[in-house]
Design an enzyme around this catalytic site. Structure first.
Site, PDB file in Angstrom:
ATOM      1  N   GLY A 184     -18.264  22.258  -9.021  1.00 33.00           N
ATOM      2  CA  GLY A 184     -18.344  20.858  -9.340  1.00 33.00           C
ATOM      3  C   GLY A 184     -19.810  20.626  -9.861  1.00 33.00           C
ATOM      4  CG  HIS A 185     -22.137  16.431 -10.612  1.00 33.49           C
ATOM      5  ND1 HIS A 185     -22.645  16.431 -11.903  1.00 33.49           N
ATOM      6  CD2 HIS A 185     -23.087  15.619  -9.830  1.00 33.49           C
ATOM      7  CE1 HIS A 185     -23.535  15.772 -11.972  1.00 33.49           C
ATOM      8  NE2 HIS A 185     -24.048  15.388 -10.662  1.00 33.49           N
TER       9      HIS A 185
END
Length: 297
Positions: free
Chosen positions: A272-273
Site C-alpha cells: 500500500g501507501h
C-alpha cells in the site's frame, strides 16, 4: 539481480538541532564520508517510517532522515510562530543539509517528501545524484480522482464544510487505513507505525498545523510544471519503488515519471501507501543496486 555485498550496519544516532526557531529531530547513521541518502518522509508519518530501512543501508551510506516541523519528534510551533507551507518545510530541510555539510545526496521521496524533495532539487540541482521515488507524484493524474474532487472546494474557500474531508484524514481510523489498505503482508504491519503517527497528530494545536499544510498542497499542484521541466531537462537517475495498491496515488503517477525519465528503473510491490512497512528488505536491495550504478561524485 546481481547481489550487492552488504556491510555491517552502523548504529543509528538520534539528534536534534535548532532551525528557524524550532527544534528539528533527525536520524543519522553510516560513515560520514560515505555517499549520502536524504530520506524525506510522508504524511502523517515522520522519520519513524524509515526505521526498518536505515539499518539496511547504513553500512555503506550516510543516511539522514529528518522530521519536518509539526511531525514526529521535531518541534511543533504554533502557526503564529511558524509559517506552515511546503516552501518553508523545504527551507528547513535545506538548512539542515547545509548544517550537516552535505555537498551531494540521493533524495528518497515519499508522499510529502515529494513536494519537499522536488523543491530541494530545483534549488540546488547540482547536489542531486539521483531520486528514489516511493509513492510520490509529479502530476495531477497520479492522484486518485475521488480525492482530488474534494481538494478544489477546500482550496477555493476553507470553511467547516470544505475542510471536513481533510479533517477526517487526522482521525485514528484513517491513519491506520493508510497503513493497512492494500498491504498484502498484513502480518508484517507493526501497530507502532500508526500509533506513533497518531500521537503526533493528536498533539495540542497539531490539527491546525496539518490543515494549513493540506490547504497549501495546492502550491504543489501549481509547481508540477516546474518539477516536470526539471525531470525532462535534467534526466536524473531515478529508481521507482512503489506500493501498487496505494489508495491515494495511482499507477498513472508511475507511468508519468517513466515517460519524463525513460531511463527510470521501476519496481512495483504488492503493498500500500507505506510499502516500507512490508517490503523494506526488497526495497533496500533495489536501493543498494541503484546506488552502486551511480557515477562517483
Amino acid at each position: 539481480m546481481t547481489s550487492i555485498a552488504v556491510a555491517e550496519p552502523g548504529p543509528t544516532q538520534f539528534r536534534t538541532t535548532e532551525i528557524a526557531g524550532t527544534e528539528i529531530f533527525y536520524r543519522e547513521a553510516g560513515p560520514q564520508d560515505a555517499p549520502a541518502l536524504l530520506l524525506l518522509h510522508g504524511f502523517p508519518s515522520s522519520s519513524h517510517m524509515f526505521r526498518g530501512l536505515i539499518p539496511r543501508l547504513s553500512g555503506q551510506y550516510r543516511v539522514i532522515a529528518p522530521d519536518y516541523p509539526g511531525f514526529g519528534h521535531s518541534g511543533a510551533p504554533s502557526p503564529a510562530a511558524f509559517d506552515y507551507r511546503f516552501d518553508r518545510l523545504a527551507e528547513v530541510v535545506e538548512a539542515l543539509v547545509d548544517r550537516l555539510g552535505l555537498k551531494s545526496y540521493v533524495l528518497y521521496l515519499q508522499d510529502y517528501g515529494g513536494p519537499v524533495g522536488f523543491r530541494l532539487a530545483l534549488r540546488r540541482p547540482e547536489r542531486v545524484r539521483g531520486l528514489i521515488v516511493q509513492n510520490a507524484v509529479a502530476n495531477a493524474e497520479g492522484w486518485n480522482p475521488d480525492i482530488t474532487a474534494s481538494m478544489g472546494p477546500f482550496w477555493r474557500e476553507r470553511n467547516a464544510e470544505t475542510e471536513k474531508p481533510f479533517a477526517d484524514l487526522l482521525k485514528p481510523e484513517t491513519t491506520r487505513f493508510q497503513y493497512t489498505h492494500g498491504a498484502a503482508r498484513a502480518e508484517r504491519l507493526s501497530p507502532d507505525a500508526w500509533t506513533m503517527d497518531q500521537a503526533g497528530l493528536d498533539r495540542p494545536g497539531n490539527r491546525e498545523i496539518q490543515l494549513r499544510l493540506l490547504h497549501d498542497y495546492q502550491s504543489n499542484f501549481a509547481a508540477y510544471p516546474a518539477w516536470q521541466r526539471y525531470l525532462t531537462e535534467r534526466q536524473p537517475p531515478m529508481l521507482i519503488v512503489w506500493g501498487k495498491n496505494d489508495p491515494f496515488f495511482t499507477l498513472q503517477g508511475v507511468d508519468y515519471l517513466k515517460q519524463q525519465v525513460p531511463g527510470a528503473e521501476v519496481h512495483l510491490f504488492d503493498a500500500g501507501h507505506f510499502a516500507l512497512e512490508t517490503h523494506a528488505g526488497e526495497i533496500a536491495e533495489r536501493i543498494r543496486a541503484f546506488m552502486a550504478r551511480l557515477p562517483a561524485r
